[in-house]
Design a protein around this motif. Structure first.
Motif, PDB file in Angstrom:
ATOM      1  N   VAL A  75       0.832  -1.202   0.000  1.00 44.88           N
ATOM      2  CA  VAL A  75       0.000   0.000   0.000  1.00 44.88           C
ATOM      3  C   VAL A  75       0.865   1.249   0.000  1.00 44.88           C
ATOM      4  O   VAL A  75       0.660   2.182  -0.791  1.00 44.88           O
ATOM      5  CB  VAL A  75      -0.940   0.009   1.239  1.00 44.88           C
ATOM      6  CG1 VAL A  75      -1.574   1.384   1.413  1.00 44.88           C
ATOM      7  CG2 VAL A  75      -2.034  -1.042   1.084  1.00 44.88           C
ATOM      8  N   THR A  76       1.874   1.289   0.872  1.00 46.83           N
ATOM      9  CA  THR A  76       2.760   2.454   0.969  1.00 46.83           C
ATOM     10  C   THR A  76       3.549   2.658  -0.323  1.00 46.83           C
ATOM     11  O   THR A  76       3.658   3.793  -0.819  1.00 46.83           O
ATOM     12  CB  THR A  76       3.741   2.275   2.147  1.00 46.83           C
ATOM     13  OG1 THR A  76       3.001   2.120   3.355  1.00 46.83           O
ATOM     14  CG2 THR A  76       4.650   3.484   2.269  1.00 46.83           C
TER      15      THR A  76
ATOM     16  N   HIS B 295       2.881   1.652  -3.456  1.00 50.43           N
ATOM     17  CA  HIS B 295       2.053   2.092  -4.584  1.00 50.43           C
ATOM     18  C   HIS B 295       1.563   3.528  -4.377  1.00 50.43           C
ATOM     19  O   HIS B 295       1.373   4.272  -5.345  1.00 50.43           O
ATOM     20  CB  HIS B 295       0.868   1.136  -4.780  1.00 50.43           C
ATOM     21  CG  HIS B 295       1.262  -0.137  -5.459  1.00 50.43           C
ATOM     22  ND1 HIS B 295       1.523  -1.301  -4.763  1.00 50.43           N
ATOM     23  CD2 HIS B 295       1.471  -0.432  -6.769  1.00 50.43           C
ATOM     24  CE1 HIS B 295       1.859  -2.261  -5.616  1.00 50.43           C
ATOM     25  NE2 HIS B 295       1.837  -1.762  -6.839  1.00 50.43           N
ATOM     26  N   SER B 296       1.392   3.925  -3.129  1.00 50.16           N
ATOM     27  CA  SER B 296       1.008   5.316  -2.845  1.00 50.16           C
ATOM     28  C   SER B 296       2.116   6.274  -3.271  1.00 50.16           C
ATOM     29  O   SER B 296       1.864   7.284  -3.930  1.00 50.16           O
ATOM     30  CB  SER B 296       0.714   5.480  -1.350  1.00 50.16           C
ATOM     31  OG  SER B 296       0.515   6.850  -1.025  1.00 50.16           O
TER      32      SER B 296
ATOM     33  N   TYR C 233      -2.560   4.686  -7.486  1.00 50.17           N
ATOM     34  CA  TYR C 233      -3.567   4.737  -6.426  1.00 50.17           C
ATOM     35  C   TYR C 233      -4.624   3.637  -6.533  1.00 50.17           C
ATOM     36  O   TYR C 233      -5.167   3.198  -5.516  1.00 50.17           O
ATOM     37  CB  TYR C 233      -4.224   6.118  -6.408  1.00 50.17           C
ATOM     38  CG  TYR C 233      -3.227   7.226  -6.177  1.00 50.17           C
ATOM     39  CD1 TYR C 233      -2.258   7.135  -5.179  1.00 50.17           C
ATOM     40  CD2 TYR C 233      -3.229   8.380  -6.963  1.00 50.17           C
ATOM     41  CE1 TYR C 233      -1.337   8.141  -4.966  1.00 50.17           C
ATOM     42  CE2 TYR C 233      -2.307   9.387  -6.762  1.00 50.17           C
ATOM     43  CZ  TYR C 233      -1.359   9.267  -5.771  1.00 50.17           C
ATOM     44  OH  TYR C 233      -0.443  10.255  -5.568  1.00 50.17           O
TER      45      TYR C 233
ATOM     46  N   MET D  59      -3.022   0.724  -5.020  1.00 48.92           N
ATOM     47  CA  MET D  59      -3.002   0.998  -3.578  1.00 48.92           C
ATOM     48  C   MET D  59      -4.334   0.614  -2.945  1.00 48.92           C
ATOM     49  O   MET D  59      -4.383  -0.043  -1.892  1.00 48.92           O
ATOM     50  CB  MET D  59      -2.725   2.490  -3.351  1.00 48.92           C
ATOM     51  CG  MET D  59      -2.740   2.943  -1.911  1.00 48.92           C
ATOM     52  SD  MET D  59      -2.591   4.745  -1.804  1.00 48.92           S
ATOM     53  CE  MET D  59      -2.685   4.980  -0.026  1.00 48.92           C
TER      54      MET D  59
ATOM     55  N   PHE E  92      -4.876  -3.302  -2.720  1.00 51.04           N
ATOM     56  CA  PHE E  92      -4.171  -3.955  -1.607  1.00 51.04           C
ATOM     57  C   PHE E  92      -4.752  -3.538  -0.258  1.00 51.04           C
ATOM     58  O   PHE E  92      -4.732  -4.324   0.700  1.00 51.04           O
ATOM     59  CB  PHE E  92      -2.681  -3.642  -1.671  1.00 51.04           C
ATOM     60  CG  PHE E  92      -1.963  -4.348  -2.791  1.00 51.04           C
ATOM     61  CD1 PHE E  92      -1.882  -5.739  -2.804  1.00 51.04           C
ATOM     62  CD2 PHE E  92      -1.385  -3.644  -3.834  1.00 51.04           C
ATOM     63  CE1 PHE E  92      -1.225  -6.410  -3.835  1.00 51.04           C
ATOM     64  CE2 PHE E  92      -0.728  -4.292  -4.863  1.00 51.04           C
ATOM     65  CZ  PHE E  92      -0.651  -5.685  -4.873  1.00 51.04           C
ATOM     66  N   ALA E  93      -5.271  -2.324  -0.163  1.00 46.80           N
ATOM     67  CA  ALA E  93      -5.897  -1.867   1.087  1.00 46.80           C
ATOM     68  C   ALA E  93      -7.156  -2.682   1.392  1.00 46.80           C
ATOM     69  O   ALA E  93      -7.422  -3.009   2.554  1.00 46.80           O
ATOM     70  CB  ALA E  93      -6.245  -0.380   0.988  1.00 46.80           C
TER      71      ALA E  93
ATOM     72  N   GLN F  23      -6.100  -6.001   2.642  1.00 49.24           N
ATOM     73  CA  GLN F  23      -5.580  -5.863   4.007  1.00 49.24           C
ATOM     74  C   GLN F  23      -6.718  -5.810   5.040  1.00 49.24           C
ATOM     75  O   GLN F  23      -6.596  -6.353   6.138  1.00 49.24           O
ATOM     76  CB  GLN F  23      -4.715  -4.606   4.121  1.00 49.24           C
ATOM     77  CG  GLN F  23      -3.914  -4.550   5.422  1.00 49.24           C
ATOM     78  CD  GLN F  23      -3.121  -3.276   5.570  1.00 49.24           C
ATOM     79  OE1 GLN F  23      -3.590  -2.187   5.250  1.00 49.24           O
ATOM     80  NE2 GLN F  23      -1.893  -3.396   6.070  1.00 49.24           N
TER      81      GLN F  23
ATOM     82  N   SER G 292      -5.656  -0.849   8.870  1.00 51.98           N
ATOM     83  CA  SER G 292      -6.162  -1.179   7.532  1.00 51.98           C
ATOM     84  C   SER G 292      -7.247  -0.197   7.084  1.00 51.98           C
ATOM     85  O   SER G 292      -7.299   0.187   5.908  1.00 51.98           O
ATOM     86  CB  SER G 292      -6.692  -2.615   7.507  1.00 51.98           C
ATOM     87  OG  SER G 292      -7.698  -2.798   8.483  1.00 51.98           O
TER      88      SER G 292
ATOM     89  N   ASN H  75      -5.516   2.915   5.908  1.00 49.67           N
ATOM     90  CA  ASN H  75      -4.981   2.750   4.553  1.00 49.67           C
ATOM     91  C   ASN H  75      -6.085   2.823   3.506  1.00 49.67           C
ATOM     92  O   ASN H  75      -5.890   3.361   2.405  1.00 49.67           O
ATOM     93  CB  ASN H  75      -4.239   1.415   4.438  1.00 49.67           C
ATOM     94  CG  ASN H  75      -2.859   1.477   5.069  1.00 49.67           C
ATOM     95  OD1 ASN H  75      -2.242   2.533   5.123  1.00 49.67           O
ATOM     96  ND2 ASN H  75      -2.376   0.339   5.560  1.00 49.67           N
TER      97      ASN H  75
ATOM     98  N   SER I 298      -6.319   5.613   0.570  1.00 50.75           N
ATOM     99  CA  SER I 298      -6.454   5.213  -0.835  1.00 50.75           C
ATOM    100  C   SER I 298      -7.576   5.992  -1.509  1.00 50.75           C
ATOM    101  O   SER I 298      -7.431   6.492  -2.629  1.00 50.75           O
ATOM    102  CB  SER I 298      -6.727   3.705  -0.927  1.00 50.75           C
ATOM    103  OG  SER I 298      -5.707   2.970  -0.307  1.00 50.75           O
TER     104      SER I 298
END
Length: 341
Positions: A50-51, A53-54, A59, A62, A65-66, A69, A85, A88, A92
């Motif tokens: 997540v971090t 791809h951010s 996005y 991101m 995956f968020a 999670q 989560s 995140n 996103s």
């Protein structure tokens, strides 16, 4: 892939990522996600993805995956993981300009039962919510969220969070400034009042109280002119916060606060609150001796022109003109070249 091997691969990915080998790091983490059976490890890998791809501006990835999670956090049934989560997920949606969803997920974070992570992540939740409100042009709510985030940063000595909040405040100030230009061009008095209130709140949050007070005064003048009672209450609240920030509410500040409160409660017909502020106003007048020595009326209760004499005694201008004396009625000193207040 077991727990120990999962930790090793996560660490390997972090080393690659920190050495700017981003694509190789992503490959390592993706393999961990495919092969690892360790739920905690999978959760950490998803956080890394997540971090990454951010920061790369991807996005949609991101967000993908968020969401995964969130499902992992639910399987773990751990409130700390769930808070992280949801944060995140909020971030996103913020990046994708889905501001209503961002606010909803941030509120979910704030509504979770007390967790160890709440102290660390609460400021970031407030920051994300502030950015979302700013995206929706809800300036007052945005500033309130930024102030909460700033308090978290100061209370936890989080300089990185403080830096991010200040960056958001800079963007906020720029947007309000642009709104003020539009309001002035179109003669939109309600928008002008709102912008002045936002400017004052920004200066207050930065600790610049001397600049904040005149902005609050200007906002109050327009709010009174257009009959916006809610706006007047918001101005009073901002002024009160300024005095609290100064750690001392002096008598002149109290006088002004009680006088403004009196006018608001009188217009709304709230007699009990009105009486309370009238009593406190007159108590402050007596304590500071702010009354005309000729007519005995309170100074500042009405919009009357005042005159200060060289001896520092103050009277209503009309009272001095009617009295006709050239010396102070109180101390009888010469009153040549008096100044207007």
């Amino acid at each position: 892939m077991g727990q120990d091997q999962t930790k090793q691969q996560i660490a390997k990915g972090l080393q690659l990522y920190q050495s700017n080998q981003t694509e190789k790091a992503l490959q390592v983490w993706t393999k961990v996600l495919e092969k690892s059976s360790d739920l905690v490890g999978r959760f950490r890998v998803l956080g890394c993805l997540v971090t990454a791809h951010s920061e790369m501006g991807r996005y949609k990835e991101m967000l993908k995956f968020a969401v995964v999670q969130i499902d992992t956090a639910r399987e773990l049934e751990d409130a700390d993981f769930l808070l992280e989560s949801y944060l995140n997920l909020a971030r996103s949606n913020e990046k994708l300009c889905e501001f209503h969803k961002t606010i909803s997920y941030c509120k979910t974070c704030l509504g979770l039962p007390g967790t160890r992570a709440a102290t660390q992540l609460g400021g970031q939740v407030s920051l994300s919510m502030g950015n979302a409100f700013l995206g929706l042009s809800l300036f007052q709510k945005a500033l309130e969220s930024f102030e909460k985030a700033l308090r978290y940063a100061h209370n936890n000595d989080d300089t990185m969070l403080e830096c991010r909040v200040c960056c958001s405040l800079g963007s906020f100030y720029a947007q309000v400034k642009e709104s003020m230009k539009i309001a002035l061009q179109h003669g939109d008095r309600p928008l002008q009042a709102l912008c002045l209130l936002c400017f004052a709140d920004i200066h207050r949050s930065r600790g610049d109280l001397e600049t904040a007070f005149p902005r609050y005064d200007s906002a109050m003048s327009i709010m009174t002119e257009i009959g916006n009672r809610l706006g007047q209450v918001q101005v009073l609240l901002g002024v009160a916060k300024c005095w609290v920030a100064r750690k001392a509410l002096d008598k002149l500040g109290q006088l002004k606060l009680h006088c403004l409160s009196e006018s608001i409660y009188r217009s709304r017909g709230l007699q009990r609150e009105l009486r309370a502020h009238v009593v406190r106003f007159h108590e402050c007048v007596e304590e500071t001796e702010l009354y005309c020595g000729l007519c005995g009326e309170s100074i500042g209760e009405k919009n009357s022109r005042l005159q200060a004499l060289p001896c520092s005694h103050i009277f209503h201008l009309r009272c001095l003109q009617n009295n006709g004396t050239r010396s102070c009625p109180n101390c009888h000193r010469s009153s040549m070249k008096p100044g207007f207040v």
